[in-house]
Write a protein that holds these residues in place. Structure first.
Motif, short mmCIF file in Angstrom:
data_model
loop_
_atom_site.label_atom_id
_atom_site.label_comp_id
_atom_site.label_asym_id
_atom_site.label_seq_id
_atom_site.Cartn_x
_atom_site.Cartn_y
_atom_site.Cartn_z
N MET A 116 0.81 -1.22 0.00
CA MET A 116 0.00 0.00 0.00
C MET A 116 0.84 1.27 0.00
N GLN A 117 2.10 1.18 0.42
CA GLN A 117 2.94 2.38 0.40
C GLN A 117 3.68 2.53 -0.93
N MET A 118 3.51 1.56 -1.80
CA MET A 118 4.20 1.62 -3.09
C MET A 118 3.61 2.70 -3.99
N ASP A 119 4.45 3.19 -4.90
CA ASP A 119 3.96 4.17 -5.87
C ASP A 119 3.17 3.45 -6.95
N ILE A 120 2.41 4.20 -7.74
CA ILE A 120 1.52 3.62 -8.72
C ILE A 120 2.29 2.86 -9.81
N ALA A 121 3.53 3.25 -10.07
CA ALA A 121 4.32 2.54 -11.07
C ALA A 121 4.50 1.07 -10.71
N TYR A 122 4.52 0.80 -9.43
CA TYR A 122 4.64 -0.58 -8.95
C TYR A 122 3.47 -1.43 -9.44
#
Length: 1224
Positions: free
Chosen positions: A685-691
């Motif tokens: 959930m803390q990942m950026d959208i690119a992930y």
């Protein structure tokens, strides 16, 4: 026996018809075991008889060891007793001279040799018989099973494909998937080799009772009374475990639904700062699941403990009473509508004939996972390649198809996921055109196309419908203006009908719709450029996929790779490679479970203590061999009773240790699983959208890892680890005892008894997982069937039922052929597992006889002691086989999970660092360059410069792929720019606390995402409920024109909206999403086609509300409709990632006059013959914006030259310059 069976069309038709009568209600009706064999042929019934006889033979052969064991034990007793009598007689006579006179009728070594060799031969023969019978048993029942299930599956799919759409409306695709996969798999289990196993076990039970009663009916009767205790213990354990497992499954299903919902809507979650809320929701569900899992472990410990208590209690009673016997022996309503074609009731038509007359192009095009050419041929199998190309040219699809690497051979992916929405729509149009239908149904057929493509395709459709009856459903009036009859409907009723001109003159509903809506799409300056072929952003592609609901089973199938790999293990290997991780073993998992070491220590201690129980029981068994050979009856009785009671002590130890280690390992494994799931979900959930743009991190894949792969890691330290520890101790103790008693015999057993362990492992694995083998085998055929069912409207519209049925049968035939060899292999392995014990025991006795005859064994009874020690130890070790069978999956899953836990985001959504300034709303893009991480070579933004002042409304317009949505994504900091910077109030966005600036923004997307909770919870999503009043909620809803509808619902604001808001219409969902944005009182409002899903009336009301809502706020809006940008302060035209033009629509200076390129508005009316210019009235004021009064043909526009009513005209997609317009 394994010959291929053929089934005629009449057979399958009869089966299909019978199933048709049973499917409609899909009720769960139990049928008898005999009725399951209704699809068996005469050959199948013959195999059934042979298999049943073989199963009876297998069951009896296994119990026949008891008869042989009696001979063995008697032989050893006689030998020991004769030795004792020899010594007693010798002592009694005290003289060798009279010794021989007392030796008459005493058991000799020759007798022992003969008896033992007879046993060796009998065991060998019996082993061979059991091997053959067990092999034949499994082979027959597997063959029957494959034949019957083939007929059942084909009949079931045929019945499905012939159901009408009304039936599908009542039965969800998920239910049908369950019928096709789960229920038919259960039928397969019930009619397969488990029937043979059932017959075998019944035979085993009956023959065992018969042997027991034949030997000593009194003793057998007493022992039979104990059997109910074992049955009760087993039934109690099974009931408690299944109930607990169902409860745990429901809880984790809830947690999984929370995770899947959040992951599939990650942009909405991030935009509204909902990550922490989703994590807390997920953790709460996991806590409940952890408690349920620990409870299940406790129940498992109690259940298994009770079984062992019953077993050792049975031993106590058996040996206690057995000693006595030996001593005594020695002393909603439907509305009926009539639709007619050429005066004939539509219900009287042959359905296949009717559908071949009709061509349908739906609002959401459905393509199948085959090539473009094959998709088009689904419309007409007999079409030539030239006709396909012609149809594609007519549908404006040929150009982009030719640009693809494989052209018409390009595979479009599941549901056409490899293509954009416009591309899919055009292929669907081409598919319809090749049918040359008499009736053409266009349901928003051009809705996914840009203006240029729409006008061209619309012209093609205008040609295509010449001489055909055509029904059009449309919101864009340009597609129906030339219709012979226009029907305006409201609330399901016809309000008015007539031609375009007639309805305009009435000035009622249609007139209002025309005047409240202006049709627009942005064009390139060159008509030859196909702007629709620009790559879509990941957001658009993701939303395209997300808007279609899928069944659980189909989602599962899509998770597997395209090579039809046959196991979860292969899927894990592939994903581990994609993630770039390494396998992680038990020690790595133990390091991750450091906080559970105390529980693991006590659990391991209890398991080790339990491991000594079976070796101890073998010692007691061996002791009884000595006791019962004692000729002193009084001593035998006393010793027998004392040692029999020692089994009770073992029962207490077994129960206590089983419960303790199940409890402690249960706690440690459930805590580990909860922590891993929680940490992994929080890290994700803390990942950026690119992930999430990466194919390996789709919401479905991540959900699978949370739901399935994490439990695979947990399995490394659950109660099965206790079984491994117990088995290790048991084997060590058993081998140690064997070497203590007779090391030579022990060496032989150590060499050959692993074969017995392998056999037991095979048997346990076979009994516990026999139902899992066929799912992947059926996957290819299942995909075909499910694709047809999921897209049944398209399948039936194209009359593809027979084609899909044929393809399904072809895949199923391949499965049947591959199953033949697998059945043969499986039969041999089962025969081996059932017979190996016979051969091992025979070898043991033959070697023991050699040692005894050659005086290399001091005590003949050591043979039985060694045998008991090894047998009990290795038997207990077989319980640990389930741990190792899944250990490879554990290592792979741990590698994936630990790799994902180690990943760090480029943009951390949980980062609390950064400035928290007072946001005013001044937005600036300074020389911003950006490319999506998955397509770094394709820049979307190229040195974008754009400034938006506080309180200003800026509209971004431009062709698909020009960077409009990308700009909003950068502003939300879903991504960071490659070069340049995005700033708010002069502060670099990277320096501002991410939670803080998102709290001051609100996003309303093109496709609204709602969560499966109440309307109220959706509106206040991301906010503190205690700080949000009901009054403010209702105020926001009134502004969004949704309050009245909500209050009319039975539960009002507490009404659940369903998964993805499925209980609401598109317009209702959009208005709730708008209310969700308004209640936040944002400083910056982002509108990405915020009113695109609304009808004309609602759009006008909501647009006015949005106009009021954005007062005093900075607003950036993306729009194609003029009504949404008419009041914008600045309109910015983007092309290829840069600003090519900007200006205002009112009060603009001559240098910023709005040009055709900027507005991109069009009117589809034909040009007057020979004039080359549109037939318009209008004027141009050089000091103000261009104003057009009206089009003389379609009358769009308002009389009187209202300054704010603007309409710049395009004819057939081409813009006309200002100078070419005639003044009226």
């Amino acid at each position: 026996m394994m010959g291929k069976q053929s089934y005629s069309r009449s057979d399958t038709q009869e089966l299909s018809d019978s199933i048709l009568m049973e499917i409609p209600e899909l009720k769960k009706k139990k049928v008898s075991i005999l009725k399951l064999f209704r699809y068996a042929s005469c050959f199948d019934l013959l195999l059934l008889l042979i298999g049943a006889l073989a199963a009876i033979c297998t069951g009896f052969g296994f119990q026949a060891i008891g008869i042989i064991a009696k001979t063995v034990i008697k032989a050893f007793f006689n030998l020991v007793e004769s030795n004792n009598r020899h010594q007693l007689i010798y002592n009694y006579t005290n003289s060798n001279s009279t010794y021989s006179t007392y030796l008459n009728n005493i058991y000799t070594m020759t007798d022992f040799h003969n008896d033992l060799m007879k046993v060796v031969k009998e065991l060998s023969v019996l082993g061979g018989i059991v091997f053959i019978s067990a092999t034949i048993q499994v082979m027959c029942f597997l063959t029957i099973n494959e034949n019957m299930i083939y007929k059942l599956r084909t009949a079931f799919v045929k019945a499905l494909l012939h159901q009408d759409i009304a039936w599908y409306d009542k039965n969800s695709s998920g239910t049908i998937s369950t019928q096709l996969f789960d229920n038919l798999e259960r039928v397969k289990e019930g009619t397969g080799d488990k029937v043979g196993l059932f017959i075998q076990l019944v035979s085993q039970f009956i023959s065992g009772l018969a042997i027991a009663f034949a030997n000593d009916w009194k003793f057998a009767l007493i022992m039979t009374a104990v059997a109910p205790l074992l049955m009760i213990a087993g039934a109690l354990m099974s009931g408690l475990m299944s109930r607990s497992a169902r409860k745990e499954g429901r809880i984790y299903a809830t947690a999984g639904a929370i995770a899947e919902e959040a992951l599939s809507s990650i942009r909405t979650v991030v935009a509204f700062n909902g990550q922490e809320y989703e994590c807390s929701r997920y953790d709460k569900a996991l806590d409940a699941g952890k408690v349920a899992g620990i409870t299940k472990s406790i129940l498992l410990g109690i259940g298994m403990g009770m079984i062992f208590v019953a077993m050792f209690g049975n031993y106590t009673l058996s040996f206690y009473l057995g000693t006595n016997f030996i001593a005594d022996g020695k002393a909603t309503p439907d509305i009926l509508l009539m639709i007619t074609i050429d005066g004939n009731d539509i219900r009287l038509f042959n359905i296949e004939y009717l559908r071949k007359l009709v061509g349908v192009v739906s609002q959401e095009p459905i393509l199948f996972d085959v090539s473009i050419e094959e998709n088009i041929r689904y419309g007409n199998p007999n079409v030539s390649q030239e006709q396909i190309v012609a149809a594609c040219k007519m549908a404006n699809a040929h150009a982009f198809i030719q640009d693809l690497p494989k052209g018409y051979k390009t595979v479009v992916g599941q549901r056409g996921s490899q293509l954009s929405g416009g591309q899919k729509q055009r292929i669907a149009i081409a598919r319809t055109l090749v049918r040359d239908p008499k009736i053409l149904l266009l349901d928003e057929a051009t809705s996914a196309l840009d203006a240029e493509s729409e006008s061209i395709v619309q012209a093609a459709l205008d040609k295509a419908r010449q001489g055909r009856t055509t029904i059009i459903i449309a919101h864009r009036l340009s597609t129906i203006r030339n219709a012979d009859k226009i029907i305006a409907m409201r609330n399901g009723q016809v309000v008015e009908m007539g031609t375009h001109e007639e309805l305009l003159k009435k000035q009622e509903l249609y007139y209002n719709l025309v005047n409240s809506q202006v049709f627009t799409d942005l064009e390139e300056t060159s008509p030859k450029e196909d702007i629709s072929e620009k790559p879509e952003s990941p957001k658009r592609r993701q939303s395209e996929v997300q808007r279609r609901r899928k069944s659980t089973i189909l989602s599962l199938l899509e998770e597997e790779d395209e090579d039809n790999e046959i196991s979860v293990e292969k899927r894990l290997k592939q994903e581990l490679k994609q993630e770039g991780g390494k396998e992680q073993g038990l020690f790595s998992i133990m390091r991750q479970a450091r906080s559970e070491w105390v529980y693991l220590f006590f659990g391991s201690l209890a398991a080790a203590l339990q491991g000594t129980c079976f070796p101890a029981s073998s010692v007691i068994f061996g002791k009884f061999m000595t006791i019962w050979s004692d000729i002193d009856l009084h001593q035998m009785r006393n010793d027998g009773h004392s040692w029999a009671l020692s089994f009770l002590a073992l029962a207490v130890i077994q129960f206590g240790t089983q419960f303790i280690y199940a409890f402690f390992f249960g706690i440690s494994s459930e805590r580990l699983a909860k922590n891993l799931r929680s940490k992994l979900f929080r890290n994700i959930m803390q990942m950026d959208i690119a992930y999430f743009d990466m194919p390996t991190h789709s919401s479905a894949k991540i959900s699978t890892r949370l739901a399935t792969d994490t439990p695979n890691v947990k399995a490394a330290i659950d109660f099965r680890l206790g079984s491994v520890i117990s088995a290790i101790i048991s084997v060590l103790c058993g081998v140690g005892l064997a070497f203590y008693y007779e090391w030579k015999l022990a060496l032989l057993l150590v060499a050959i008894f692993p074969l017995f362990g392998i056999g037991e492992g095979i048997k346990i694995a076979y009994l516990t997982s026999v139902s899992k083998k066929s799912f992947k085998e059926f996957e290819s055929a299942g995909k075909v069937a499910l694709e047809a069912v999921e897209n049944i409207r398209t399948v039936q519209a194209l009359t593809l039922e027979r084609k899909f049925y044929r393809i399904f049968c072809e895949h199923l035939d391949k499965t049947r052929k591959s199953s033949t060899m697998k059945a043969f292999t499986q039969s041999l392995t089962y025969g081996f597992s059932m017979s190996i014990l016979h051969f091992l025991v025979a070898a043991t006795f033959r070697f023991a006889l050699y040692l005894i005859e050659n005086h290399k064994m001091d005590d003949p009874m050591n043979t039985l002691r060694v045998l008991f020690g090894m047998y009990f130890s290795i038997s207990s070790a077989s319980f640990a086989s389930s741990y190792f069978s899944g250990y490879s999956k554990t290592k792979l899953a741990a590698g994936i999970i630990f790799k994902m836990l180690s990943e760090k985001p480029n943009v951390n959504s949980f980062n609390q660092n950064g400035k928290k300034p007072n946001i005013n709303g001044f937005i600036s893009f300074n020389s911003v360059e950006f490319a999506y991480p998955q397509r770094k070579s394709m820049k979307i933004l190229r040195s974008l410069d754009l400034s938006v002042k506080p309180g200003q409304t800026v509209a971004l317009v431009g062709p698909s792929g020009c960077g409009k949505s990308t700009a909003i994504s950068l502003l939300e900091r879903f991504y960071d720019p490659m070069n340049g910077k995005v700033s708010i109030d002069g502060i670099d966005l990277n320096d501002i606390n991410i939670f803080h600036f998102r709290s001051n923004m609100a996003l309303v997307s093109q496709e609204p995402i709602l969560f499966d909770c109440s309307i109220k919870e959706n509106i206040i999503y991301g906010l503190d409920p205690s700080e949000t009043s009901q009054e403010n909620i209702e105020k926001a809803c009134k502004t969004a024109n949704i309050h009245k509808l909500i209050t009319e619902l039975p539960q009002g604001y507490e009404t659940r909206v369903g998964e993805k808001g499925t209980q609401l219409s598109g317009g209702q969902k959009q208005r709730i999403a708008i209310a969700r944005a308004l209640i936040r009182n944002p400083k910056i409002l982002l509108l990405d086609e915020a009113t695109s899903a609304l009808d004309a009336e609602s759009e006008k009301v909501v647009q006015e509300a949005l106009d009021r809502a954005r007062a005093g706020r900075t607003c950036i809006t993306i729009a194609h409709r003029l009504s949404t940008i008419v009041n914008a302060d600045i309109i910015v035209v983007l092309k290829n990632g840069v600003v090519i033009e900007k200006g205002g629509m009112k009060g603009a200076q001559p240098t910023t006059v709005v040009t055709p390129k900027l507005l991109g508005l069009f009117c589809a009316c034909p040009t007057p013959q020979g004039q080359g210019i549109p037939n318009v009235q209008g004027f141009r004021n050089r000091t103000e914006t261009l104003r057009v009064q009206r089009c003389l043909t379609c009358k769009i526009g308002r009389s009187g030259g209202v300054p704010r009513e603007l309409c710049f005209l395009y004819v057939k997609g081409y813009p006309y310059p200002v100078a070419a317009l005639r003044r009226g």
